[in-house]
Design an enzyme around this catalytic site. Structure first.
Site, short mmCIF file in Angstrom:
data_model
loop_
_atom_site.label_atom_id
_atom_site.label_comp_id
_atom_site.label_asym_id
_atom_site.label_seq_id
_atom_site.Cartn_x
_atom_site.Cartn_y
_atom_site.Cartn_z
N ASN A 144 0.87 -1.18 0.00
CA ASN A 144 0.00 0.00 0.00
C ASN A 144 0.90 1.23 0.00
OD1 ASN A 144 -1.83 2.03 0.46
ND2 ASN A 144 -2.30 1.45 2.57
N HIS A 200 -9.75 0.97 4.89
CA HIS A 200 -8.44 1.22 5.52
C HIS A 200 -8.62 2.22 6.66
CE1 HIS A 200 -4.30 2.40 6.15
NE2 HIS A 200 -3.95 1.30 5.52
N LYS A 223 0.05 4.23 -0.23
CA LYS A 223 -0.63 5.41 0.34
C LYS A 223 -0.45 6.62 -0.60
CE LYS A 223 0.30 3.41 4.81
NZ LYS A 223 0.14 3.54 6.23
N GLY A 231 2.15 2.27 10.87
CA GLY A 231 3.10 3.37 10.73
C GLY A 231 3.75 3.79 12.03
N GLU A 272 -6.91 4.62 7.64
CA GLU A 272 -6.62 6.02 7.33
C GLU A 272 -7.80 6.67 6.60
OE1 GLU A 272 -2.79 5.41 5.50
OE2 GLU A 272 -1.95 4.93 7.46
N GLU A 300 -5.59 -5.00 10.61
CA GLU A 300 -4.65 -3.90 10.73
C GLU A 300 -4.93 -3.13 12.02
OE1 GLU A 300 -2.64 -2.87 6.87
OE2 GLU A 300 -4.39 -1.59 7.00
N SER A 311 3.24 -2.03 10.48
CA SER A 311 4.68 -2.01 10.71
C SER A 311 5.37 -3.33 10.41
CB SER A 311 4.98 -1.54 12.14
OG SER A 311 4.49 -0.23 12.34
C1 PEP Z 1 -0.98 0.12 5.94
O1 PEP Z 1 -1.03 1.26 5.54
O2 PEP Z 1 -1.85 -0.66 5.56
C2 PEP Z 1 0.11 -0.28 6.81
C3 PEP Z 1 0.05 -1.47 7.34
O3 PEP Z 1 1.12 0.63 7.03
P1 PEP Z 1 2.54 0.35 7.73
O4 PEP Z 1 3.09 -0.94 7.14
O5 PEP Z 1 3.38 1.54 7.39
O6 PEP Z 1 2.29 0.20 9.20
#
Ligand code: PEP
Length: 257
Positions: A10, A99, A12, A179, A101, A173, A219
């Protein structure tokens, strides 16, 4: 028997066209060189303006791509939005829905996410439905309650569609892990994935639950992918930050075996 894993990137709101072109070359080179060891299905979720570059870079390869979001309707007066029909027309095979975000930045509710899942299915896109609890919810002991509610509201379109389990996937998630560098432990991830699979079994039946891929996101890095993947219900990853570097993403793909 292990389900065939998925490694999804992803991006983003990152990267420009030249970055996307170079990324696709590095990714395909890496997958070719490591053919045989990298058995995971590989997906990219670029920002909308980069979809044509990704389609040009990956067309004809075994890597699929998708939209990071979609509007619940297929066309109309919705400035700034993108429809499932447009994603399919851009060669997308997948679409993210829910998601955290999007939920955080755009106030997306579970009910809206359910409509997005339905829009994806209607347009022949495989939805990758994201669920996860916030830190406050986790600290309050409400993780399973939140996951159960999110699925109860967002799964009905999948149940109604009778889609085969390979044409959608879930991503667990935890919001506190996205992040932040605060990756869920393999035990925490496995517990949540096991619970999600139980809910899938209740709502979509045992065979669908057994076959559905549930990805972990939050992460993930080359250094922790293999231990997370050891969880029997962890079927791959949705990767944000670490997926921006094709070499790192390739290492995570290799961790899915
Ligand atoms: C994500 O945006 O779905 C995600 C898991 O981000 P990150 O790996 O940066 O934590």
């Amino acid at each position: 028997m292990r389900r065939s894993p998925i490694a999804a990137a992803n991006w983003k709101m990152n990267l420009l066209r030249a970055d996307a072109e170079a990324y696709c070359r590095t990714l395909l080179d890496g997958l070719e060189r490591r053919e045989g060891e990298a058995a995971a299905e590989v997906l990219l979720f670029p920002p909308f303006p980069l979809l044509p570059a990704v389609a040009a870079g990956l067309g004809g390869s075994r890597v699929a791509w998708g939209g990071q979001d979609l509007h619940p309707e297929d066309a109309g007066a919705h400035t700034g939005d993108v429809s499932g029909a447009q994603l399919a027309d851009a060669g997308c095979a997948w679409a993210l829905a829910g998601h955290s975000e999007r939920r955080r930045d755009h106030g997306e509710s579970d009910a809206l996410v359910a409509r997005k899942v339905a829009a994806a299915l209607r347009n022949g896109l495989a939805p990758l439905l994201c669920v996860g609890e916030t830190k406050a919810e986790r600290d309050g002991g409400a993780t399973f309650e939140v996951l159960g509610r999110q699925l109860a509201i967002s799964l009905p379109p999948l149940a109604a569609s009778g889609s085969p389990p390979r044409s959608f996937a879930l991503a667990y998630e935890p919001v506190w892990a996205i992040g932040t560098g605060d990756t869920a432990t393999p035990e925490t991830a496995q517990r949540a994935h096991g619970y999600l699979r139980e809910v899938l079994a209740e709502r979509l039946g045992e065979p669908v639950a057994t076959a559905t891929r549930i990805l972990y996101g939050g992460s993930v890095k080359p250094g922790n992918a293999a231990e997370l993947f050891a969880g029997p219900d962890v079927d791959g990853f949705l990767v944000g930050g670490a997926s921006l570097d094709a070499a790192e993403f390739l290492d995570i793909i290799r961790g899915c075996r």
